[in-house]
Motif scaffolding. Structure first.
Motif, PDB file in Angstrom:
ATOM      1  N   THR A  89      33.996  32.548  27.709  1.00 42.91           N
ATOM      2  CA  THR A  89      34.568  31.407  28.396  1.00 42.91           C
ATOM      3  C   THR A  89      33.409  30.669  29.004  1.00 42.91           C
ATOM      4  N   GLY A  90      33.668  29.308  29.467  1.00 51.41           N
ATOM      5  CA  GLY A  90      32.493  28.757  30.251  1.00 51.41           C
ATOM      6  C   GLY A  90      33.111  27.403  30.743  1.00 51.41           C
ATOM      7  N   HIS A  91      32.338  26.970  31.790  1.00 52.10           N
ATOM      8  CA  HIS A  91      32.924  25.752  32.803  1.00 52.10           C
ATOM      9  C   HIS A  91      31.788  24.997  33.167  1.00 52.10           C
ATOM     10  N   ASP A 101      32.584  29.972  38.121  1.00 51.15           N
ATOM     11  CA  ASP A 101      31.347  30.853  37.581  1.00 51.15           C
ATOM     12  C   ASP A 101      31.945  32.361  37.637  1.00 51.15           C
ATOM     13  N   ASP A 103      34.839  33.343  36.813  1.00 54.50           N
ATOM     14  CA  ASP A 103      35.891  33.615  35.642  1.00 54.50           C
ATOM     15  C   ASP A 103      34.708  33.646  34.605  1.00 54.50           C
ATOM     16  N   THR A 104      33.654  32.971  34.624  1.00 52.36           N
ATOM     17  CA  THR A 104      32.696  33.141  33.374  1.00 52.36           C
ATOM     18  C   THR A 104      31.858  34.641  33.447  1.00 52.36           C
ATOM     19  N   ASN A 108      32.120  37.075  30.414  1.00 51.05           N
ATOM     20  CA  ASN A 108      31.143  37.081  29.630  1.00 51.05           C
ATOM     21  C   ASN A 108      29.959  38.271  29.841  1.00 51.05           C
ATOM     22  N   GLY A 146      25.908  24.122  33.900  1.00 53.78           N
ATOM     23  CA  GLY A 146      26.300  25.432  33.072  1.00 53.78           C
ATOM     24  C   GLY A 146      25.651  26.603  33.338  1.00 53.78           C
ATOM     25  N   TYR A 149      27.152  30.101  32.701  1.00 57.72           N
ATOM     26  CA  TYR A 149      27.336  30.307  31.319  1.00 57.72           C
ATOM     27  C   TYR A 149      26.176  30.834  30.605  1.00 57.72           C
ATOM     28  N   SER A 152      25.034  34.108  31.778  1.00 59.01           N
ATOM     29  CA  SER A 152      25.977  35.245  31.048  1.00 59.01           C
ATOM     30  C   SER A 152      25.839  35.387  29.594  1.00 59.01           C
TER      31      SER A 152
END
Length: 236
Positions: A89-91, A101, A103-104, A108, A146, A149, A152
């Motif tokens: 995932t990424g945001h 962040d 969540d990422t 990941n 990012g 992301y 990660s």
């Protein structure tokens, strides 16, 4: 004696690269264990692929439960020859808030490491196997919006390097492959498509051949190797 089919477990197989690769491996005769959070989508995919495959719901943000679920998949398949980690995932976090962040990192970093290590341990006990991790060209250069992301994906790349060194030190015939995609037309792609966007099916075909030749690393699509080389040479 009839030769048994090769068995692959794909984590994150409900869409995008994971789904396309599942279809490609099934077409080549592999028996599949498919896992993702959206189990309804997995069941639809398996219905289209035919019998002989295993489906399980799995959330990599709960690593202990995810490792247990992986064990269940392996047991139901009767073994595992290939593990592909596609969940990611990424945001775009322009406001620098913590939740995106977090969540990422949970998916990941923590989830990826837990399942990569668990799969590697299985292969080490088996004395054979192939681990494939899907990273990104974003691992080569940090990004403001990012940042989590990119970081990660760099973690994933280095973690795969470490696992490759571990099995090499033990002189085990285990392959660790890093797949480094550029832009692939998946749900993570933003509405405005940038240059060199590949369809998931084309990406899956090139990943399949990278698996077949037991590559250490493969850019997807191949032209991204040019960008990768430039990013490594250019100053930050």
């Amino acid at each position: 004696m009839e030769q048994r089919p090769l068995r692959a477990v794909i984590i994150g197989a409900s869409s995008g690269i994971g789904e396309a690769l599942a279809r490609r491996l099934s077409h080549a005769g592999w028996q599949l264990g498919l896992a993702a959070r959206r189990v309804d989508k997995l069941k639809q995919i398996v219905h289209e692929l035919g019998q002989g495959h295993v489906v399980r719901q799995l959330d990599v943000t709960h690593p202990h439960e995810a490792m247990t679920t992986m064990d269940d998949i392996i047991r139901d398949l009767g073994g595992m020859d290939l593990l592909v980690l596609c969940a990611g995932t990424g945001h775009l976090n322009t406001e620098a808030v913590w939740e995106p962040d977090h969540d990422t990192i949970a998916v990941n970093v923590t989830g990826f490491a837990a399942l990569a290590q668990h799969g590697s341990r299985y292969f080490m006990h088996q004395h054979s196997g192939h681990l494939v991790g899907i990273t990104s060209v974003a691992s080569l250069r940090s990004s403001g919006a990012g940042a989590a992301y990119s970081a990660s994906k760099a973690f994933e790349s280095f973690y795969l390097d470490g696992l490759r060194a571990l099995v090499k030190d033990r002189k085990l015939p285990i392959t660790v492959t890093e797949i480094i995609p550029g832009f692939v037309d998946t749900a993570m792609m933003q509405a405005e498509k940038p240059f060199w966007v590949a369809q998931p099916e084309k990406a899956a075909e090139q990943i399949y051949h990278a698996i077949h030749r037991k590559a250490k690393r493969a850019y997807i699509t191949k032209r991204w190797a040019i960008i990768g080389a430039l990013l490594k040479l250019l100053p930050r």
